[in-house]
Scaffold this motif. Structure first.
Motif, PDB file in Angstrom:
ATOM      1  N   LEU A  38       0.831  -1.207   0.000  1.00 57.40           N
ATOM      2  CA  LEU A  38       0.000   0.000   0.000  1.00 57.40           C
ATOM      3  C   LEU A  38       0.865   1.257   0.000  1.00 57.40           C
ATOM      4  N   ARG A  39       1.897   1.261   0.829  1.00 55.76           N
ATOM      5  CA  ARG A  39       2.790   2.437   0.866  1.00 55.76           C
ATOM      6  C   ARG A  39       3.439   2.664  -0.489  1.00 55.76           C
ATOM      7  N   ARG A  40       3.792   1.586  -1.156  1.00 58.82           N
ATOM      8  CA  ARG A  40       4.398   1.707  -2.485  1.00 58.82           C
ATOM      9  C   ARG A  40       3.419   2.355  -3.468  1.00 58.82           C
ATOM     10  N   LEU A  41       2.158   1.974  -3.393  1.00 55.99           N
ATOM     11  CA  LEU A  41       1.144   2.592  -4.253  1.00 55.99           C
ATOM     12  C   LEU A  41       0.978   4.074  -3.914  1.00 55.99           C
ATOM     13  N   LEU A  42       0.858   4.372  -2.628  1.00 60.47           N
ATOM     14  CA  LEU A  42       0.669   5.755  -2.201  1.00 60.47           C
ATOM     15  C   LEU A  42       1.868   6.621  -2.568  1.00 60.47           C
ATOM     16  N   ASP A  43       3.054   6.119  -2.328  1.00 60.72           N
ATOM     17  CA  ASP A  43       4.266   6.861  -2.677  1.00 60.72           C
ATOM     18  C   ASP A  43       4.413   7.018  -4.188  1.00 60.72           C
ATOM     19  N   GLY A  44       3.803   6.104  -4.937  1.00 65.28           N
ATOM     20  CA  GLY A  44       3.856   6.181  -6.400  1.00 65.28           C
ATOM     21  C   GLY A  44       2.831   7.118  -7.002  1.00 65.28           C
ATOM     22  N   GLY A  45       2.000   7.740  -6.158  1.00 63.83           N
ATOM     23  CA  GLY A  45       1.052   8.727  -6.651  1.00 63.83           C
ATOM     24  C   GLY A  45      -0.373   8.245  -6.787  1.00 63.83           C
ATOM     25  N   ILE A  46      -0.681   7.051  -6.276  1.00 64.23           N
ATOM     26  CA  ILE A  46      -2.034   6.512  -6.367  1.00 64.23           C
ATOM     27  C   ILE A  46      -2.868   7.069  -5.221  1.00 64.23           C
ATOM     28  N   THR A  47      -4.084   7.530  -5.533  1.00 64.88           N
ATOM     29  CA  THR A  47      -4.907   8.205  -4.528  1.00 64.88           C
ATOM     30  C   THR A  47      -6.299   7.593  -4.371  1.00 64.88           C
ATOM     31  N   THR A  48      -6.557   6.455  -5.019  1.00 66.54           N
ATOM     32  CA  THR A  48      -7.824   5.743  -4.824  1.00 66.54           C
ATOM     33  C   THR A  48      -7.522   4.253  -4.699  1.00 66.54           C
ATOM     34  N   LEU A  49      -7.951   3.655  -3.591  1.00 68.51           N
ATOM     35  CA  LEU A  49      -7.640   2.259  -3.296  1.00 68.51           C
ATOM     36  C   LEU A  49      -8.918   1.466  -3.056  1.00 68.51           C
ATOM     37  N   THR A  50      -8.951   0.238  -3.586  1.00 67.06           N
ATOM     38  CA  THR A  50     -10.095  -0.647  -3.396  1.00 67.06           C
ATOM     39  C   THR A  50      -9.670  -1.926  -2.692  1.00 67.06           C
ATOM     40  N   PRO A  51      -9.668  -1.939  -1.361  1.00 68.34           N
ATOM     41  CA  PRO A  51      -9.445  -3.215  -0.670  1.00 68.34           C
ATOM     42  C   PRO A  51     -10.664  -4.108  -0.886  1.00 68.34           C
ATOM     43  N   GLY A  52     -10.413  -5.405  -1.062  1.00 68.73           N
ATOM     44  CA  GLY A  52     -11.534  -6.309  -1.292  1.00 68.73           C
ATOM     45  C   GLY A  52     -12.023  -6.298  -2.718  1.00 68.73           C
ATOM     46  N   LEU A  68     -10.092  -7.381   7.829  1.00 70.11           N
ATOM     47  CA  LEU A  68      -8.703  -7.002   8.100  1.00 70.11           C
ATOM     48  C   LEU A  68      -8.120  -6.137   6.998  1.00 70.11           C
ATOM     49  N   VAL A  69      -8.296  -6.532   5.727  1.00 77.62           N
ATOM     50  CA  VAL A  69      -7.674  -5.748   4.663  1.00 77.62           C
ATOM     51  C   VAL A  69      -8.301  -4.356   4.571  1.00 77.62           C
ATOM     52  N   ALA A  70      -9.592  -4.247   4.859  1.00 82.88           N
ATOM     53  CA  ALA A  70     -10.212  -2.918   4.875  1.00 82.88           C
ATOM     54  C   ALA A  70      -9.607  -2.066   5.984  1.00 82.88           C
ATOM     55  N   GLU A  71      -9.421  -2.663   7.152  1.00 79.49           N
ATOM     56  CA  GLU A  71      -8.854  -1.914   8.272  1.00 79.49           C
ATOM     57  C   GLU A  71      -7.414  -1.505   8.008  1.00 79.49           C
ATOM     58  N   LEU A  72      -6.620  -2.423   7.476  1.00 77.76           N
ATOM     59  CA  LEU A  72      -5.228  -2.105   7.168  1.00 77.76           C
ATOM     60  C   LEU A  72      -5.129  -0.987   6.133  1.00 77.76           C
ATOM     61  N   THR A  73      -6.018  -1.026   5.152  1.00 79.35           N
ATOM     62  CA  THR A  73      -5.991   0.001   4.108  1.00 79.35           C
ATOM     63  C   THR A  73      -6.326   1.373   4.679  1.00 79.35           C
ATOM     64  N   ALA A  74      -7.360   1.425   5.501  1.00 80.08           N
ATOM     65  CA  ALA A  74      -7.739   2.700   6.100  1.00 80.08           C
ATOM     66  C   ALA A  74      -6.622   3.245   6.988  1.00 80.08           C
ATOM     67  N   GLU A  75      -5.997   2.365   7.761  1.00 74.38           N
ATOM     68  CA  GLU A  75      -4.915   2.801   8.653  1.00 74.38           C
ATOM     69  C   GLU A  75      -3.713   3.306   7.868  1.00 74.38           C
ATOM     70  N   GLU A  76      -3.338   2.572   6.832  1.00 70.60           N
ATOM     71  CA  GLU A  76      -2.134   2.925   6.083  1.00 70.60           C
ATOM     72  C   GLU A  76      -2.348   4.153   5.209  1.00 70.60           C
ATOM     73  N   ALA A  77      -3.533   4.270   4.624  1.00 71.78           N
ATOM     74  CA  ALA A  77      -3.790   5.384   3.705  1.00 71.78           C
ATOM     75  C   ALA A  77      -4.000   6.696   4.444  1.00 71.78           C
ATOM     76  N   VAL A 216      -1.302  -1.803 -11.600  1.00 70.32           N
ATOM     77  CA  VAL A 216      -0.745  -0.690 -10.830  1.00 70.32           C
ATOM     78  C   VAL A 216       0.029  -1.169  -9.604  1.00 70.32           C
ATOM     79  N   ASN A 217      -0.313  -2.359  -9.075  1.00 63.66           N
ATOM     80  CA  ASN A 217       0.466  -2.920  -7.973  1.00 63.66           C
ATOM     81  C   ASN A 217       1.931  -3.071  -8.345  1.00 63.66           C
ATOM     82  N   VAL A 218       2.178  -3.374  -9.617  1.00 64.42           N
ATOM     83  CA  VAL A 218       3.520  -3.659 -10.111  1.00 64.42           C
ATOM     84  C   VAL A 218       4.215  -2.393 -10.574  1.00 64.42           C
ATOM     85  N   ALA A 219       3.517  -1.570 -11.341  1.00 59.98           N
ATOM     86  CA  ALA A 219       4.137  -0.406 -11.971  1.00 59.98           C
ATOM     87  C   ALA A 219       3.183   0.791 -11.922  1.00 59.98           C
TER      88      ALA A 219
END
Length: 302
Positions: A38-52, A68-77, A216-219
């Protein structure tokens, strides 16, 4: 005062990233690696995330893992990204997940296509209406994979639920998408090309303003290059990106998209970012395709 959902609408008109769900050696969700991705996506300029989402293996996760993945996403983002939580299954489960997303501070939910052998058009409306009415403060995004559903049914849903603000349209037919969007109300919703980068140019030409992405996870930069070109109306530049990712996406789409998630995780594994394991009914790639994926990804960073 009636909510306008302008912030949510803007977030949907973008690269809508679908994070993978990495698994640890013991098969459980690897929370630490998920946060790092998630941090890699955020640092790469991504601003919309869909956990699940489907690239996150939604249907292979337990209810506790989806939470869990929803909670982790909210915490990290935090406030760095809009969160569009994937919900689905039976109506009570979807409603509970949507309310959990709301309580986490997410501003939107994506409702997965109903998994049922018998989906009536009016029943489709009823299903989504029950979820949307349970969380009126959240933006709601139906995920449409049903080619038989007419645009008029979406308009009917939005008449009852003004928080239905966007559509992830994932029928592989650009002409059908163009007609559906106009029958539902082209300017009424944010239209997301739900089949990701390969379909984004054709769907943007018909009215989409965002697209989902597993690649986008990759590049992240590759996906951002495409949406920047599409926003500028530079279809020649967008098609250069399309050509760059073509083989990668062909591998994901082969055999009815059997390896959709597998190829993405294999690419991440080749970069040392997560384990390649997926859960059944997905399966690992054979060795020859692993090598091809690694070669493609190496070319993107060259």
């Amino acid at each position: 005062m009636t909510a306008t959902f302008e912030t949510q609408r803007a977030a949907l008109a973008d690269v809508v990233a679908i994070p993978v769900t990495p698994f640890a050696e013991d098969g459980t969700v690897d929370a630490g690696t998920y946060r790092a991705l998630l941090r890699r996506l955020l640092d790469g300029g991504i601003t919309t995330l869909t956990p699940g989402g489907n690239t996150g293996e939604f249907y292979a996760l337990t209810p506790a893992e989806r939470t869990l993945v929803a909670e982790l996403t909210a915490e990290e983002a935090g406030d760095r990204a809009a969160i569009l939580v994937g919900v689905g299954h039976d109506v009570p489960t979807a409603v509970a997940s949507a309310r959990h997303a709301r309580d986490l501070g997410a501003t939107m939910v994506m409702v997965h296509q109903p998994v049922h052998p018998y989906v009536a058009q009016s029943g489709w409306v009823d299903y989504h209406r029950a979820i949307a009415e349970a969380v009126p403060a959240l933006g709601v995004v139906p995920y449409i994979r049903n080619a038989r559903l007419p645009g008029a049914r979406l308009a009917e849903l939005a008449d009852a639920c003004p928080n239905v603000i966007g559509v992830k349209y994932a029928v592989p037919d650009a002409a059908r998408f163009a007609a559906f969007a106009r029958d539902a109300g082209l300017d009424r919703f944010v239209w997301i090309a739900g089949l990701a980068e390969p379909y984004a140019p054709s769907y943007f030409s018909a009215g989409a303003t965002g697209f989902t992405s597993g690649l986008v996870n990759v590049a992240p930069a590759v996906s951002l290059n495409m949406i920047e070109a599409l926003r500028a109306g530079d279809y020649a530049a967008a098609m250069k990106v399309w050509e760059q990712i073509r083989r990668f996406e062909e591998l994901r789409a082969a055999d009815g998209s059997a390896n959709n998630v597998t190829v993405v995780k294999e690419a991440l594994a080749s970069l040392g970012l997560c384990r390649r394991e997926v859960r059944p009914p997905s399966r690992p790639l054979p060795e020859d395709e692993r090598a091809e994926v690694a070669l493609i990804v190496a070319g993107w960073s060259a």
